[in-house]
Enzyme design. Structure first.
Site, PDB file in Angstrom:
ATOM      1  N   CYS A 171      -6.305  -4.156   6.874  1.00 59.53           N
ATOM      2  CA  CYS A 171      -7.448  -3.246   6.821  1.00 59.53           C
ATOM      3  C   CYS A 171      -8.620  -3.806   6.029  1.00 59.53           C
ATOM      4  O   CYS A 171      -9.769  -3.525   6.348  1.00 59.53           O
ATOM      5  CB  CYS A 171      -7.019  -1.895   6.265  1.00 59.53           C
ATOM      6  SG  CYS A 171      -6.608  -1.881   4.500  1.00 59.53           S
ATOM      7  N   CYS A 177       0.831  -1.208   0.000  1.00 54.86           N
ATOM      8  CA  CYS A 177       0.000   0.000   0.000  1.00 54.86           C
ATOM      9  C   CYS A 177       0.864   1.256   0.000  1.00 54.86           C
ATOM     10  O   CYS A 177       0.577   2.215  -0.721  1.00 54.86           O
ATOM     11  CB  CYS A 177      -0.929  -0.006   1.211  1.00 54.86           C
ATOM     12  SG  CYS A 177      -2.080   1.384   1.261  1.00 54.86           S
TER      13      CYS A 177
END
Length: 376
Positions: free
Chosen positions: A210, A111
């Site tokens: 997440c 990410c």
């Protein structure tokens, strides 16, 4: 040669605001330092309602609202940018493909590499911003000659430089980490947020991955890849148990093994190898996990690439300790030898090299060497 943390001049800063306390305080500090700050929340889920279970997960509508309220208190403009499709392609699908191939990825590194300091940074630069600010605990130190280096945070207990080790020189040149150069506990960060009037001061931290809000990685993978029953075998090849998908395991795993035949010595067994080709998982004693060397691919350097063999410390997991290594770049691959054997090293993980507190670079582990056996 002198060095200074971060940059002294006034910058146009895009502050990535997750809706949590760290990124809110980071944005506030950047604004307080005199920078021209704009807040942005990244919408990363096509279904944001499913991205949180209790304190787990992130990227929900609630998080977006918390980020907006924090920006209002700080007194900065605020926007929401939809990067859900890019996140799905570059992070979620990569995560699934890596596990399917028998490797253990770190989606936080991906990410940072592909979203926060690529998609977000590129858009920020195109709009005239100078830097992207995040709530990571790390330091950018600027040398007298203008060279920028990534260093561990002043507070080693909260250091997050490992997940930033994928940043190259271009990305690092536009990174701002206001939390990294002070030694503060999380309670002190929360107290600072409260003094600043930020409602997220008491918001629980998010945990785990997440996009897997319930923390059930195996369930998430099974839902995407389907069940695939196979054998669990010992080092001799004898079947000792079964599984519902080799993709659901990682090297060094002990919990969750369906083993019907106990080990002859009665000691626990650990995952030693994962073979997607024949859908088997090999288990054995803890001592069989001892790794003496590894080969890593796709190196990324924070500065110039090493020109010869060198001695460094290495970190192999986000919350792992340091270990002494020698490393050398050979034909574009990083060859790493450990001073002492280490356990639980899995292909797919990142190895990050340090020279003192300075991040030298990182690479993705491709193979490991245990005694006389290489594992891929």
């Amino acid at each position: 040669m002198t060095e200074t943390p971060q940059r002294p001049r006034r910058l146009r800063v895009l502050a990535a605001m997750s809706g949590g306390v760290d990124s809110a305080v980071a944005a506030a500090r950047a604004a307080e330092a005199g920078h021209d700050v704009t807040g942005v929340h990244l919408a990363l889920s096509a279904n944001p309602q499913s991205f949180r279970t209790g304190a787990r997960g992130c990227c929900t509508i609630e998080d977006s609202r918390d980020a907006r309220r924090a920006a209002d208190v700080i007194g900065i403009p605020f926007y929401v940018w939809d990067l859900a499709e890019r996140f799905r392609e570059d992070v979620v699908e990569d995560f699934i493909a890596e596990y399917e191939a028998g490797r253990t990825p770190n989606p936080c590194l991906r990410c940072n590499e592909k979203i926060k300091f690529a998609a977000l940074l590129d858009k920020a630069l195109a709009l005239g911003f100078d830097a992207v600010c995040t709530g990571h605990y790390a330091q950018v130190i600027v040398r007298e000659d203008g060279t920028r280096e990534l260093h561990r945070a002043s507070d080693m207990a909260k250091d997050q430089s490992y997940v930033l080790g994928v940043l190259d020189d271009r990305q690092l040149a536009h990174a701002l980490f206001p939390l990294g150069d002070t030694v503060t506990t999380k309670d002190e960060i929360r107290a600072e947020a409260e003094r600043r009037g930020l409602a997220v001061a008491k918001k629980p931290d998010s945990h785990d991955i997440c996009f897997i809000a319930d923390g059930d990685t195996q369930g998430f993978l099974a839902n995407r890849l389907g069940k695939a029953e196979g054998d669990i075998v010992d080092e001799s090849g004898s079947v000792v148990g079964s599984h519902e998908g080799a993709y659901g395991f990682t090297i060094g795993q002990r919990k969750g093994l369906r083993i019907g035949t106990p080990a002859p010595d009665g000691k626990p067994r650990y995952v030693l190898d994962i073979s997607p080709v024949d859908n088997t998982v090999t288990v054995g004693p803890a001592a069989a996990l001892d790794v003496t060397a590894l080969t890593a691919i796709k190196p990324r350097w924070c500065g110039a690439a090493p020109t010869g063999p060198g001695t460094y410390t290495a970190q192999l997991r986000a919350h792992g300790g340091e270990t002494q290594v020698t490393a050398e770049l050979v034909d574009g691959e990083l060859q790493v030898t450990f001073a002492e054997p280490v356990r639980g090293v899995a292909p797919g993980q990142a190895v990050v090299l340090y020279d003192g507190t300075r991040v030298v670079g990182s690479a993705t582990i491709a193979t490991t060497t245990r005694t006389a056996t290489a594992v891929a």
